[in-house]
Scaffold this motif. Structure first.
Motif, short mmCIF file in Angstrom:
data_model
loop_
_atom_site.label_atom_id
_atom_site.label_comp_id
_atom_site.label_asym_id
_atom_site.label_seq_id
_atom_site.Cartn_x
_atom_site.Cartn_y
_atom_site.Cartn_z
N SER A 46 0.84 -1.21 0.00
CA SER A 46 0.00 0.00 0.00
C SER A 46 0.87 1.26 0.00
O SER A 46 0.60 2.21 -0.73
CB SER A 46 -0.92 0.03 1.22
N PHE A 50 1.06 4.04 -2.99
CA PHE A 50 0.80 5.45 -2.71
C PHE A 50 1.97 6.33 -3.16
O PHE A 50 1.77 7.39 -3.75
CB PHE A 50 0.51 5.65 -1.23
N THR A 69 -4.42 5.25 -9.71
CA THR A 69 -5.56 5.57 -8.85
C THR A 69 -6.55 4.42 -8.83
O THR A 69 -7.03 4.03 -7.75
CB THR A 69 -6.25 6.87 -9.34
N LEU A 72 -5.00 1.63 -6.86
CA LEU A 72 -4.95 1.93 -5.43
C LEU A 72 -6.34 1.79 -4.80
O LEU A 72 -6.46 1.27 -3.69
CB LEU A 72 -4.39 3.33 -5.20
#
Length: 87
Positions: A46, A50, A69, A72
């Motif tokens: 994660s 990011f 995006t 994620l």
């Protein structure tokens, strides 16, 4: 021309990554368990996703930003299910 090929290849790569996460989401919800998935590994992935999103924003590359995006968001869903089904 080469840049267009690379852009489309990136879209395909992000679709493949997101499809993999969706398959994992379906697997977790079917089994109703996430005991065999490492929380630490998910946190590290994660963080990496990011950081890549921030880098892509700085590069102002629309394809990368959109792809990362979407990935994620799928990954956040995956991670949430891991936490929810942790027993």
């Amino acid at each position: 021309m080469f840049q267009i090929i690379i852009d489309y290849a990136l879209i395909v790569a992000f679709i493949a990554l997101t499809a993999d996460i969706i398959i994992q989401i379906l697997h977790i919800t079917k089994r109703k368990s996430s005991r065999d998935i490492s929380i630490k590994g998910c946190i590290i992935r994660s963080f990496g996703a990011f950081v890549l999103l921030i880098k892509f924003f700085l590069l102002s590359d629309t394809y990368l930003v959109i792809g990362q995006t979407i990935f994620l968001l799928a990954y956040i869903t995956y991670f949430s299910l891991i936490i929810y089904y942790r027993k």
